[in-house]
Scaffold this motif. Structure first.
Motif, PDB file in Angstrom:
ATOM      1  N   ASP A 136      -5.036   3.555  -5.071  1.00 12.79           N
ATOM      2  CA  ASP A 136      -4.648   2.449  -5.957  1.00 12.79           C
ATOM      3  C   ASP A 136      -5.146   1.095  -5.452  1.00 12.79           C
ATOM      4  O   ASP A 136      -5.094   0.099  -6.169  1.00 12.79           O
ATOM      5  CB  ASP A 136      -3.116   2.373  -6.079  1.00 12.79           C
ATOM      6  CG  ASP A 136      -2.598   3.509  -6.937  1.00 12.79           C
ATOM      7  OD1 ASP A 136      -3.435   4.161  -7.606  1.00 12.79           O
ATOM      8  OD2 ASP A 136      -1.378   3.771  -6.905  1.00 12.79           O
ATOM      9  N   PHE A 137      -5.553   1.069  -4.201  1.00 11.87           N
ATOM     10  CA  PHE A 137      -6.004  -0.212  -3.632  1.00 11.87           C
ATOM     11  C   PHE A 137      -7.418  -0.555  -4.114  1.00 11.87           C
ATOM     12  O   PHE A 137      -8.293   0.308  -4.138  1.00 11.87           O
ATOM     13  CB  PHE A 137      -5.996  -0.128  -2.103  1.00 11.87           C
ATOM     14  CG  PHE A 137      -6.770  -1.231  -1.454  1.00 11.87           C
ATOM     15  CD1 PHE A 137      -6.202  -2.493  -1.295  1.00 11.87           C
ATOM     16  CD2 PHE A 137      -8.088  -1.045  -1.033  1.00 11.87           C
ATOM     17  CE1 PHE A 137      -6.919  -3.531  -0.729  1.00 11.87           C
ATOM     18  CE2 PHE A 137      -8.817  -2.074  -0.458  1.00 11.87           C
ATOM     19  CZ  PHE A 137      -8.225  -3.322  -0.314  1.00 11.87           C
ATOM     20  N   THR A 138      -7.630  -1.805  -4.520  1.00 13.15           N
ATOM     21  CA  THR A 138      -9.004  -2.264  -4.820  1.00 13.15           C
ATOM     22  C   THR A 138      -9.217  -3.605  -4.105  1.00 13.15           C
ATOM     23  O   THR A 138      -8.234  -4.309  -3.813  1.00 13.15           O
ATOM     24  CB  THR A 138      -9.229  -2.507  -6.333  1.00 13.15           C
ATOM     25  OG1 THR A 138      -8.510  -3.688  -6.696  1.00 13.15           O
ATOM     26  CG2 THR A 138      -8.799  -1.337  -7.185  1.00 13.15           C
ATOM     27  N   SER A 186      -9.505   2.249   0.519  1.00 14.33           N
ATOM     28  CA  SER A 186      -9.269   2.793  -0.824  1.00 14.33           C
ATOM     29  C   SER A 186      -9.392   4.328  -0.837  1.00 14.33           C
ATOM     30  O   SER A 186      -8.963   4.969  -1.785  1.00 14.33           O
ATOM     31  CB  SER A 186     -10.199   2.145  -1.852  1.00 14.33           C
ATOM     32  OG  SER A 186     -11.509   2.254  -1.426  1.00 14.33           O
ATOM     33  N   ARG A 187      -9.933   4.910   0.242  1.00 15.73           N
ATOM     34  CA  ARG A 187      -9.915   6.385   0.325  1.00 15.73           C
ATOM     35  C   ARG A 187      -8.509   6.866   0.665  1.00 15.73           C
ATOM     36  O   ARG A 187      -8.056   7.901   0.193  1.00 15.73           O
ATOM     37  CB  ARG A 187     -10.899   6.864   1.393  1.00 15.73           C
ATOM     38  CG  ARG A 187     -12.328   6.774   0.890  1.00 15.73           C
ATOM     39  CD  ARG A 187     -13.331   7.310   1.864  1.00 15.73           C
ATOM     40  NE  ARG A 187     -13.086   8.668   2.287  1.00 15.73           N
ATOM     41  CZ  ARG A 187     -13.774   9.287   3.233  1.00 15.73           C
ATOM     42  NH1 ARG A 187     -14.762   8.655   3.830  1.00 15.73           N
ATOM     43  NH2 ARG A 187     -13.494  10.525   3.577  1.00 15.73           N
ATOM     44  N   LEU A 214       0.822  -1.223   0.000  1.00 13.55           N
ATOM     45  CA  LEU A 214       0.000   0.000   0.000  1.00 13.55           C
ATOM     46  C   LEU A 214       0.847   1.260   0.000  1.00 13.55           C
ATOM     47  O   LEU A 214       0.501   2.264  -0.607  1.00 13.55           O
ATOM     48  CB  LEU A 214      -0.881   0.032   1.255  1.00 13.55           C
ATOM     49  CG  LEU A 214      -2.001  -0.999   1.385  1.00 13.55           C
ATOM     50  CD1 LEU A 214      -2.636  -0.879   2.768  1.00 13.55           C
ATOM     51  CD2 LEU A 214      -3.049  -0.779   0.302  1.00 13.55           C
ATOM     52  N   SER A 215       1.959   1.217   0.757  1.00 14.56           N
ATOM     53  CA  SER A 215       2.763   2.435   0.961  1.00 14.56           C
ATOM     54  C   SER A 215       4.130   2.015   1.487  1.00 14.56           C
ATOM     55  O   SER A 215       4.347   0.838   1.759  1.00 14.56           O
ATOM     56  CB  SER A 215       2.070   3.324   1.999  1.00 14.56           C
ATOM     57  OG  SER A 215       2.322   2.811   3.300  1.00 14.56           O
ATOM     58  N   PRO A 216       5.046   2.970   1.697  1.00 14.03           N
ATOM     59  CA  PRO A 216       6.337   2.573   2.296  1.00 14.03           C
ATOM     60  C   PRO A 216       6.263   2.499   3.834  1.00 14.03           C
ATOM     61  O   PRO A 216       7.259   2.199   4.476  1.00 14.03           O
ATOM     62  CB  PRO A 216       7.285   3.705   1.864  1.00 14.03           C
ATOM     63  CG  PRO A 216       6.432   4.857   1.508  1.00 14.03           C
ATOM     64  CD  PRO A 216       5.042   4.371   1.255  1.00 14.03           C
ATOM     65  N   TYR A 217       5.101   2.799   4.431  1.00 13.51           N
ATOM     66  CA  TYR A 217       5.036   2.955   5.886  1.00 13.51           C
ATOM     67  C   TYR A 217       4.655   1.658   6.592  1.00 13.51           C
ATOM     68  O   TYR A 217       3.819   0.905   6.109  1.00 13.51           O
ATOM     69  CB  TYR A 217       4.029   4.049   6.262  1.00 13.51           C
ATOM     70  CG  TYR A 217       4.320   5.331   5.525  1.00 13.51           C
ATOM     71  CD1 TYR A 217       5.523   5.996   5.754  1.00 13.51           C
ATOM     72  CD2 TYR A 217       3.433   5.834   4.577  1.00 13.51           C
ATOM     73  CE1 TYR A 217       5.821   7.159   5.049  1.00 13.51           C
ATOM     74  CE2 TYR A 217       3.725   6.985   3.876  1.00 13.51           C
ATOM     75  CZ  TYR A 217       4.926   7.642   4.110  1.00 13.51           C
ATOM     76  OH  TYR A 217       5.226   8.768   3.408  1.00 13.51           O
ATOM     77  N   GLY A 222       2.810 -12.527   0.045  1.00 10.19           N
ATOM     78  CA  GLY A 222       1.994 -11.328  -0.184  1.00 10.19           C
ATOM     79  C   GLY A 222       2.341 -10.281   0.855  1.00 10.19           C
ATOM     80  O   GLY A 222       3.230 -10.486   1.685  1.00 10.19           O
ATOM     81  N   HIS A 223       1.630  -9.176   0.804  1.00  6.17           N
ATOM     82  CA  HIS A 223       1.889  -8.055   1.722  1.00  6.17           C
ATOM     83  C   HIS A 223       0.843  -8.104   2.834  1.00  6.17           C
ATOM     84  O   HIS A 223      -0.355  -8.143   2.545  1.00  6.17           O
ATOM     85  CB  HIS A 223       1.835  -6.732   0.959  1.00  6.17           C
ATOM     86  CG  HIS A 223       2.873  -6.682  -0.130  1.00  6.17           C
ATOM     87  ND1 HIS A 223       4.079  -6.052   0.012  1.00  6.17           N
ATOM     88  CD2 HIS A 223       2.886  -7.250  -1.366  1.00  6.17           C
ATOM     89  CE1 HIS A 223       4.792  -6.213  -1.080  1.00  6.17           C
ATOM     90  NE2 HIS A 223       4.092  -6.933  -1.938  1.00  6.17           N
ATOM     91  N   VAL A 224       1.319  -8.100   4.062  1.00  6.43           N
ATOM     92  CA  VAL A 224       0.402  -8.266   5.199  1.00  6.43           C
ATOM     93  C   VAL A 224       0.063  -6.898   5.788  1.00  6.43           C
ATOM     94  O   VAL A 224       0.958  -6.126   6.147  1.00  6.43           O
ATOM     95  CB  VAL A 224       1.037  -9.163   6.281  1.00  6.43           C
ATOM     96  CG1 VAL A 224       0.144  -9.218   7.514  1.00  6.43           C
ATOM     97  CG2 VAL A 224       1.297 -10.551   5.736  1.00  6.43           C
ATOM     98  N   VAL A 225      -1.240  -6.625   5.865  1.00  4.36           N
ATOM     99  CA  VAL A 225      -1.713  -5.325   6.376  1.00  4.36           C
ATOM    100  C   VAL A 225      -2.795  -5.566   7.433  1.00  4.36           C
ATOM    101  O   VAL A 225      -3.722  -6.343   7.209  1.00  4.36           O
ATOM    102  CB  VAL A 225      -2.308  -4.475   5.228  1.00  4.36           C
ATOM    103  CG1 VAL A 225      -2.963  -3.207   5.769  1.00  4.36           C
ATOM    104  CG2 VAL A 225      -1.229  -4.106   4.208  1.00  4.36           C
ATOM    105  N   TYR A 226      -2.638  -4.904   8.577  1.00  2.42           N
ATOM    106  CA  TYR A 226      -3.677  -4.952   9.619  1.00  2.42           C
ATOM    107  C   TYR A 226      -4.434  -3.619   9.621  1.00  2.42           C
ATOM    108  O   TYR A 226      -3.817  -2.553   9.506  1.00  2.42           O
ATOM    109  CB  TYR A 226      -3.060  -5.101  11.002  1.00  2.42           C
ATOM    110  CG  TYR A 226      -2.315  -6.379  11.282  1.00  2.42           C
ATOM    111  CD1 TYR A 226      -2.961  -7.477  11.837  1.00  2.42           C
ATOM    112  CD2 TYR A 226      -0.949  -6.477  11.049  1.00  2.42           C
ATOM    113  CE1 TYR A 226      -2.269  -8.642  12.153  1.00  2.42           C
ATOM    114  CE2 TYR A 226      -0.247  -7.635  11.361  1.00  2.42           C
ATOM    115  CZ  TYR A 226      -0.911  -8.715  11.914  1.00  2.42           C
ATOM    116  OH  TYR A 226      -0.229  -9.857  12.224  1.00  2.42           O
ATOM    117  N   LEU A 227      -5.752  -3.698   9.799  1.00  3.76           N
ATOM    118  CA  LEU A 227      -6.588  -2.502   9.985  1.00  3.76           C
ATOM    119  C   LEU A 227      -7.257  -2.666  11.347  1.00  3.76           C
ATOM    120  O   LEU A 227      -7.939  -3.673  11.579  1.00  3.76           O
ATOM    121  CB  LEU A 227      -7.656  -2.412   8.893  1.00  3.76           C
ATOM    122  CG  LEU A 227      -7.151  -2.512   7.446  1.00  3.76           C
ATOM    123  CD1 LEU A 227      -8.322  -2.550   6.476  1.00  3.76           C
ATOM    124  CD2 LEU A 227      -6.224  -1.341   7.126  1.00  3.76           C
ATOM    125  N   SER A 228      -7.053  -1.692  12.217  1.00  2.00           N
ATOM    126  CA  SER A 228      -7.490  -1.905  13.593  1.00  2.00           C
ATOM    127  C   SER A 228      -8.384  -0.785  14.092  1.00  2.00           C
ATOM    128  O   SER A 228      -8.197   0.374  13.749  1.00  2.00           O
ATOM    129  CB  SER A 228      -6.234  -2.020  14.454  1.00  2.00           C
ATOM    130  OG  SER A 228      -6.492  -1.788  15.794  1.00  2.00           O
TER     131      SER A 228
END
Ligand SMILES: Cc1cc2nc3c(=O)[nH]c(=O)nc-3n(C[C@H](O)[C@H](O)[C@H](O)COP(=O)(O)OP(=O)(O)OC[C@H]3O[C@@H](n4cnc5c(N)ncnc54)[C@H](O)[C@@H]3O)c2cc1C
Length: 452
Positions: free
Chosen positions: A374-376, A369-370, A306-309, A337-343
């Motif tokens: 680029d994320f879908t 995606s807001r 998603l980003s470099p962060y 794959g790329h692992v992302v948590y949303l909390s």
């Protein structure tokens, strides 16, 4: 004869606190039964398998100052599994992503007046060096931060951050809580460049959990998964002081006798299982009054980054409050794959808490995606949601006066839940310390009885 029979301690909860308490008790010569209501060890630090790679359900890292955990890893011979990474952080505010990687990024942060940027930077620096927390106890974080950094800085940066963790309780949270956050981050910064250094274990923190469990079993400890403690009875006239009743997944009941009990669970859970004990009214009330936020955490495996962060704090009102791109810390190689948590932290009474998993996934990915246009949803390879009811204690003003002691008003009965970590905040490092303290407290009761 009596002295040759080992004292049996029942430890309730096999998160890090319970595992460490059990390990320390066994090392001191006790017999230990460890009860865990779920079918997994590790509590909030539990893992699942993503492909063949273990990963925490909830994002986890440690700080360079987390001495209790680092020392334990050394003692268990797994310190070589710990690796240290530079972390990149960002803030999403007013629909823009601002990097917060070095102190210069704060200077460039145009959302607040220049003078307040400087004051905010100085507040964080100054707080990180302070050691005397009692001075903040009577003050809320909101009062302290707006006084130190300015009202706009408070409203733009700190208020959303406090809201993110505590929602309606944000303005009640103690200044001691936020001071600790500054201290931890401050101590975990690199000497040059000011970037955060964060630690992660090869195989995840499940490596620590498994090692502790192996040691417990090797020393003769017994671990029972799927055993929910439902009642503790005081039976002083019997061979052992307590009887702990448990319900199993198939609704059968079993009982364990114990000379001592350590409960490493939340206040309400403790209150529920001690109703038949003669705890003092004042103590029972303190336990009952402990308040916690729940947490919803979606973990995604994505086709692309998603980003470099590693860590993006979300100040705008979106359904989640932090995006943690785990693979920006550790690298994506092992996860496919790329692992992302949303909390998101919230009250269990909030309508979102009981929404179906699919609806929470939909809301979270729509908002994602807001931030990252680029994320879908097509980028998602797989995902899962974790609900944690007792995720974050609400630490109000003068907390030291309200916090229940580990020593309950009944000898040989200890409460060691994460709401008793203070002035620091919950975290695996302090769970290690809490587990050790609980084992020490049990030993002290035995010594007092003349029976080490
Ligand atoms: C979203 C999130 C992110 C986090 N990130 C970090 C991080 O980056 N770094 C960090 O250091 N810490 C982090 N933490 C905090 C860390 O996970 C906890 O501080 C730590 O794991 C707490 O351990 P514990 O053993 O005290 O409690 P828990 O892990 O809650 O363990 C208690 C156990 O007791 C069991 N139990 C409850 N009631 C009963 C009963 N009646 N009978 C039997 N068993 C029972 C529960 O199932 C549970 O397994 C995070 C927490 C959250 C929620």
């Amino acid at each position: 004869m009596e002295n040759t029979v080992k004292k049996q301690i029942v430890v309730i909860g096999a998160g890090i606190t319970g595992l460490v308490a059990a390990y320390r008790l066994l090392r001191s010569g006790f017999s230990v039964v460890l009860l865990e209501s779920t079918l997994q060890l590790g509590g909030m630090a539990a893992s699942f398998h993503l492909g063949d790679q273990p990963l925490e359900y909830l994002y986890h890292h440690i700080f360079t100052s987390d001495r209790y955990l680092i020392d334990l890893a050394e003692e268990l011979g797994i310190d070589h599994e710990l690796a240290w990474y530079s972390s990149r952080e960002a803030l999403y505010i007013n629909e823009r992503l601002y990097p917060f990687v070095t102190p210069l990024d704060l200077v460039r942060f145009r959302e607040i007046p220049f003078s307040q940027r400087i004051r905010t930077g100085l507040t964080v620096l100054h707080a990180a060096g302070l050691t005397e927390w009692k001075a903040f106890e009577s003050c809320t974080a909101a009062e302290w931060l707006s006084r130190q950094g300015g009202r706009q800085a408070y409203e733009k940066i700190w208020q959303p951050l406090l809201f993110a963790k505590f929602e309606d309780d944000a303005e009640k949270v103690s200044a001691v809580w936020i001071w600790n956050k500054f201290k931890l981050r401050g101590h975990s910064r690199e000497k040059t460049g000011g970037r955060s250094k964060l630690g992660y274990m090869a195989g995840g923190f499940g490596t620590l959990v498994t090692k502790l469990a192996d040691r417990i079993l090797a020393m003769g400890g017994r671990i029972y998964l799927g055993h929910t403690a439902t009642d503790i009875l005081h039976t002083p006239d019997e061979d052992r002081r307590f009887t702990v009743s448990c319900i199993l997944g198939n609704c059968h009941m079993v009982q364990f006798n114990a000379d001592g009990v350590i409960a490493t669970i939340a206040g309400r859970q403790f209150a529920n299982i001690t109703g038949n004990l003669k705890l003092s009214k004042a103590y029972a009330q303190q336990v009952f009054d402990l308040r916690y936020k729940g947490n919803l955490c979606v973990v995604l495996r994505l086709k692309k980054s998603l980003s470099p962060y590693y860590w993006t704090t979300v100040c705008d009102r979106l359904p989640f409050v932090v995006v943690v791109e785990h693979t920006n810390l550790t690298g994506p190689e092992r996860y496919g794959g790329h692992v992302v948590y949303l909390s998101r932290y919230l009250d269990a009474a909030s309508p979102l808490w009981t929404e179906p998993d699919g609806e929470i996934f939909r809301l979270f990915t729509q908002a994602l995606s807001r931030i990252f246009p680029d994320f879908t949803p097509d980028d998602v390879l797989d995902w899962r949601l974790r609900r944690t009811r007792y995720a974050q204690p609400v630490i109000g003003r003068e907390y030291s006066k309200h916090m229940p002691a580990m020593d309950t008003t009944i000898p040989f009965l200890k409460l060691a839940g994460m709401a008793q970590i203070y002035p620091e905040d919950r975290g695996m490092n302090y769970a290690v310390r809490l587990g050790q303290q609980a084992a020490e407290a049990m030993k002290r009761d035995c010594m007092a009885e003349g029976n080490p």
